[in-house]
Write an enzyme that holds these catalytic residues in place. Sequence first.
Site, PDB file in Angstrom:
ATOM      1  N   ASP A  15       0.821  -1.103  -0.075  1.00  0.00           N
ATOM      2  CA  ASP A  15      -0.022   0.007  -0.029  1.00  0.00           C
ATOM      3  C   ASP A  15       1.014   1.295   0.071  1.00  0.00           C
ATOM      4  OD1 ASP A  15      -2.336   1.702   0.454  1.00  0.00           O
ATOM      5  OD2 ASP A  15      -1.934   1.628   2.599  1.00  0.00           O
ATOM      6  N   ASP A  17      -0.038   5.291   0.991  1.00  0.00           N
ATOM      7  CA  ASP A  17      -0.431   6.062   2.093  1.00  0.00           C
ATOM      8  C   ASP A  17      -0.572   5.028   3.442  1.00  0.00           C
ATOM      9  OD1 ASP A  17      -1.256   9.178   0.905  1.00  0.00           O
ATOM     10  OD2 ASP A  17      -1.913   7.522  -0.424  1.00  0.00           O
ATOM     11  N   ASP A 194      -2.447  -0.455   5.800  1.00  0.00           N
ATOM     12  CA  ASP A 194      -2.757  -0.083   7.283  1.00  0.00           C
ATOM     13  C   ASP A 194      -4.146   0.314   7.550  1.00  0.00           C
ATOM     14  OD1 ASP A 194      -2.811   2.343   5.237  1.00  0.00           O
ATOM     15  OD2 ASP A 194      -2.981   3.581   7.164  1.00  0.00           O
TER      16      ASP A 194
END
Length: 251
Positions: A15, A17, A194
């Site tokens: 991922d 961000d 996240d």
Amino acid sequence: MNVPDPRANWALFLDFDGTLVDIADRPDAIIVDPALPDLLRAVSARLSGALAVVSGRPIAEIDRFLHDAVTPVAGLHGVERREVAGDIRIGEVPDALIAEARETLTAFAAAHDGVLLEDKQVGLVLHYRLAPDRQADCEALTGSIAQASGGRLVVQPGKMVSELKAKGHHKGQAVEAFLAIPPFRGRTPVFVGDDITDEAAFAVVNDLDGISIRVGSQDGTLARYVAGGVDDIRRWLHRLAEDDSLEGSTL
């Protein structure tokens, strides 16, 4: 940090961000470490090219932030997917419904201080990080638009955001597509993310006996491992890039 030691037989999916860069108040305000593109190039080389970025951002934004360091990228939660050879595949999106929603969300954001509309063209995101008291309003509005679409649009929750996107596209789908082609095929899948948007990818990786890593809290996640933050992931990637012992690993 409770994560496995790096292996050369991985297919690594990252991922962006909250995983490679810290989240900022505005999506255009993130700070990218100048050394990150070269680090990703080094990790990709160690994995024989089996590294991809899988993000909610468009591919073009990932390229701009990473200076074209990674060719395999899935953008917009899998609506866009660029393969190793550079071919880009685009999923079906109900453009007319997105256009109608854009008008409604633009007016809403303009009327509420701190609420920002991120227009991804094929998806729309209300950010309320600067106006946390507007969370319920943002979620109610995107939810009502999704319901009125007859299921063609769905709401993707996230960290201080509520996103409208086309049904049928998610990061897990993007991971499956990459794993079907070289150089990812036949390797152990590893996904690092996240947010709630990464749970579909965690589920796919877990089903394949791979490695799922959540950055931040492990509460309510399918991920089997947890890393404390972006800095932990950066150090872990350095180990993967620099550990000469990995070259002796076999598939």
